[in-house]
Motif scaffolding. Structure first.
Motif, PDB file in Angstrom:
ATOM      1  N   VAL A 206       0.840  -1.198   0.000  1.00  0.00           N
ATOM      2  CA  VAL A 206       0.000   0.000   0.000  1.00  0.00           C
ATOM      3  C   VAL A 206       0.879   1.253   0.000  1.00  0.00           C
ATOM      4  O   VAL A 206       0.636   2.204  -0.756  1.00  0.00           O
ATOM      5  N   ALA A 207       1.910   1.267   0.832  1.00  0.00           N
ATOM      6  CA  ALA A 207       2.798   2.431   0.905  1.00  0.00           C
ATOM      7  C   ALA A 207       3.500   2.675  -0.424  1.00  0.00           C
ATOM      8  O   ALA A 207       3.694   3.834  -0.833  1.00  0.00           O
ATOM      9  N   LEU A 208       3.884   1.615  -1.123  1.00  0.00           N
ATOM     10  CA  LEU A 208       4.560   1.778  -2.409  1.00  0.00           C
ATOM     11  C   LEU A 208       3.630   2.387  -3.454  1.00  0.00           C
ATOM     12  O   LEU A 208       4.042   3.240  -4.250  1.00  0.00           O
ATOM     13  N   ILE A 209       2.368   1.968  -3.476  1.00  0.00           N
ATOM     14  CA  ILE A 209       1.408   2.550  -4.411  1.00  0.00           C
ATOM     15  C   ILE A 209       1.154   4.014  -4.066  1.00  0.00           C
ATOM     16  O   ILE A 209       1.131   4.889  -4.942  1.00  0.00           O
ATOM     17  N   ARG A 210       0.972   4.293  -2.784  1.00  0.00           N
ATOM     18  CA  ARG A 210       0.744   5.680  -2.362  1.00  0.00           C
ATOM     19  C   ARG A 210       1.908   6.584  -2.782  1.00  0.00           C
ATOM     20  O   ARG A 210       1.702   7.709  -3.261  1.00  0.00           O
ATOM     21  N   LYS A 211       3.113   6.107  -2.596  1.00  0.00           N
ATOM     22  CA  LYS A 211       4.292   6.905  -2.952  1.00  0.00           C
ATOM     23  C   LYS A 211       4.311   7.178  -4.459  1.00  0.00           C
ATOM     24  O   LYS A 211       4.592   8.299  -4.903  1.00  0.00           O
ATOM     25  N   ALA A 212       4.013   6.159  -5.249  1.00  0.00           N
ATOM     26  CA  ALA A 212       3.989   6.329  -6.695  1.00  0.00           C
ATOM     27  C   ALA A 212       2.928   7.350  -7.111  1.00  0.00           C
ATOM     28  O   ALA A 212       3.177   8.206  -7.974  1.00  0.00           O
ATOM     29  N   ILE A 213       1.755   7.287  -6.492  1.00  0.00           N
ATOM     30  CA  ILE A 213       0.684   8.236  -6.814  1.00  0.00           C
ATOM     31  C   ILE A 213       1.114   9.648  -6.442  1.00  0.00           C
ATOM     32  O   ILE A 213       0.951  10.602  -7.214  1.00  0.00           O
ATOM     33  N   ASP A 214       1.686   9.803  -5.253  1.00  0.00           N
ATOM     34  CA  ASP A 214       2.124  11.125  -4.800  1.00  0.00           C
ATOM     35  C   ASP A 214       3.176  11.727  -5.722  1.00  0.00           C
ATOM     36  O   ASP A 214       3.255  12.954  -5.876  1.00  0.00           O
ATOM     37  N   GLU A 215       3.970  10.867  -6.347  1.00  0.00           N
ATOM     38  CA  GLU A 215       5.040  11.338  -7.223  1.00  0.00           C
ATOM     39  C   GLU A 215       4.623  11.392  -8.688  1.00  0.00           C
ATOM     40  O   GLU A 215       5.457  11.581  -9.578  1.00  0.00           O
ATOM     41  N   GLY A 216       3.310  11.196  -8.939  1.00  0.00           N
ATOM     42  CA  GLY A 216       2.803  11.294 -10.309  1.00  0.00           C
ATOM     43  C   GLY A 216       3.162  10.117 -11.182  1.00  0.00           C
ATOM     44  O   GLY A 216       3.256  10.259 -12.412  1.00  0.00           O
ATOM     45  N   ARG A 217       3.328   8.944 -10.602  1.00  0.00           N
ATOM     46  CA  ARG A 217       3.729   7.763 -11.371  1.00  0.00           C
ATOM     47  C   ARG A 217       2.654   6.686 -11.354  1.00  0.00           C
ATOM     48  O   ARG A 217       2.944   5.490 -11.278  1.00  0.00           O
ATOM     49  N   ALA A 218       1.403   7.094 -11.453  1.00  0.00           N
ATOM     50  CA  ALA A 218       0.306   6.133 -11.509  1.00  0.00           C
ATOM     51  C   ALA A 218       0.414   5.295 -12.785  1.00  0.00           C
ATOM     52  O   ALA A 218       0.744   5.814 -13.854  1.00  0.00           O
ATOM     53  N   LEU A 219       0.131   4.002 -12.677  1.00  0.00           N
ATOM     54  CA  LEU A 219       0.161   3.113 -13.837  1.00  0.00           C
ATOM     55  C   LEU A 219      -1.261   2.761 -14.262  1.00  0.00           C
ATOM     56  O   LEU A 219      -2.104   2.426 -13.427  1.00  0.00           O
ATOM     57  N   SER A 220      -1.514   2.817 -15.555  1.00  0.00           N
ATOM     58  CA  SER A 220      -2.774   2.321 -16.103  1.00  0.00           C
ATOM     59  C   SER A 220      -2.781   0.798 -16.046  1.00  0.00           C
ATOM     60  O   SER A 220      -1.745   0.155 -15.809  1.00  0.00           O
TER      61      SER A 220
END
Length: 444
Positions: A206-220
């Motif tokens: 969960v923390a890894l996904i949150r970090k990616a979202i916060d840094e603008g690295r969301a994956l489709s």
């Protein structure tokens, strides 16, 4: 070792970083060799112990403890879960057995010939057919997670003949590895959504996904499906494949189709079949995926967050639409079609329960929300609005409260909800009455 299998082992390694495993994408059923022979006396002289269960044997240099002794029994308890998920009949698993090496001192296992012959170094765990190697992990939870992850690879490779493409292979291992274990009742559940960070120490997805979202690295979804485990994967990639598998497996609109996928693992067209299966509602799937990853939390309640897509109709000239919004659900359709740039007037009334304090006392709430707590920077329980179109569908919302004009950023259907976390909807009670009408010029 048969020549055909030896060539496969030499030429088709798949490498993964978190678990450091080496596993084939496709090996003919029955082609995996039996586990190597062990000399129990030599093992005992070297300080290794053997712990047997019905479907697993653990070989380890760990000291005896309840957490270690139970590990082979977890394979027995997981077997019915794997059978149901992967549609494997009882007869095929009657004689299925796994050898697990739990390693503290690598040199002992190497000296006894219990190290994988073909592998390079692995970081945490490795699965080769009927054998699994595990290094010591920081927490008991993550030791079990790693065991179940690698054992899922073994189950799929030996009984299905393949684990499918990289994202699915790792996604299913991550999904099945994410578990809940009650040592008192001896109940094991696989594929759970951890309720808290404390319930899954050192897991960290969960923390890894949150970090990616916060840094603008969301994956489709398509980007997750391109994750290729033939190269060393960063930890974040394992979080993404877990998230996609958990989302599809737990969402009521998508899970039945997702659970058909084990039947395609031998197909070269796996990804094509997957995309075709979701083609009719792919827009909604992509919207809900984006909502899921941007709001992901421990205990995420996908059943309540699931959106019942209901296209709207324009309100009659001079008329209004009245509806009820439930406080214990996510985004709900108003049945009202809206046009980009043309404001509508939304008003609401009612009292509902938005939370409970530690003593169990309810927190009553009205559409303006309560300031006893906040979620996403707004009062808990406040009425929110969005539209089901455009880049910000369901993630770009506006506060409404008791009444406000809402100018849609895109043309689509108006959706409403009360402001609450996706893991906190279950204890909400009641509903609010809403009226939607075209906004007059003097209302703006």
């Amino acid at each position: 070792m048969p020549f055909r299998l030896r060539r496969l082992l030499q030429n088709r390694w798949l490498i993964g970083a978190i678990c450091g495993y080496f596993l084939l994408p496709s090996v003919a059923l029955g082609a995996w060799p039996a586990p190597r022979t062990i000399d129990e006396d030599r093992l005992a002289d070297a300080g290794l112990r053997i712990i047997d269960a019905e479907h697993a044997t653990l070989v380890t240099d760990f000291a005896s403890s309840p957490e270690v002794e139970v590990l082979p029994q977890l394979i027995d308890l997981a077997l019915p879960h794997w059978q149901r998920r992967f549609r494997v009949k009882d007869k095929k698993v009657e004689d299925w057995r796994l050898r697990v090496y739990l390693i503290k001192d690598e040199a002992k296992f190497r000296a006894l010939g219990l190290w994988p012959n073909q592998s390079q170094e692995f970081l945490h765990g490795l699965s080769l057919g009927y054998e699994v190697w595990l290094r010591q992990q920081p927490t008991d939870y993550y030791q079990r997670h790693l065991l179940l992850h690698e054992a899922t690879h073994s189950f799929m490779s030996t009984l299905l003949g393949s684990c499918g493409p990289g994202w699915y292979m790792e996604g299913m291992a991550e999904l099945c590895g994410t578990h809940a274990w009650d040592p008192r009742s001896r109940e094991l559940r696989l594929g759970v959504m951890p309720k808290s960070r404390e319930a899954a120490p050192h897991w960290g997805r969960v923390a890894l996904i949150r970090k990616a979202i916060d840094e603008g690295r969301a994956l489709s979804i398509d980007a997750v499906m391109k994750i290729d485990n033939r190269v060393v994967l960063p930890s974040e990639s394992y979080a993404w494949v877990w998230a996609l598998s958990a989302f599809l497996d737990r969402h009521p609109a998508y899970r039945d189709r997702f659970r058909q996928a084990p039947g395609w693992v031998l197909s070269e067209n796996f990804n094509r079949r997957f995309r075709a299966m979701y083609a009719r509602d792919r827009t909604q799937l992509d919207q809900e995926w984006r909502l899921f990853i941007e709001s992901l939390d421990y205990g995420h309640d996908l059943a309540r967050e699931a959106i019942d897509f209901n296209p709207g109709q324009p309100p009659a000239a001079g008329g209004s639409q009245r509806l009820t919004i439930q406080s214990n659900r996510g985004w709900q359709s108003t049945g009202v079609a809206v046009t980009a740039g043309q404001p509508v007037r939304i008003s609401a009334k009612g009292r509902y329960i938005i939370a409970h304090d530690p003593s169990g006392a309810p927190w009553p709430c009205e559409p303006n929300g309560v300031t006893l707590d906040y979620h996403a920077g707004r009062p808990l329980g406040e009425l929110l609005a969005t539209v089901d179109a455009g880049d910000g569908a369901f993630t770009d919302w506006r506060p409404i409260g008791l009444a406000a004009d809402y100018t849609p950023p895109a043309t689509g259907t108006l959706y409403l909800r009360v402001n609450d976390a996706p893991n906190a909807l279950a204890d909400n009670e009641g509903s609010l009455e809403v009226r939607v009408k075209a906004a007059k010029q003097n209302d703006q």
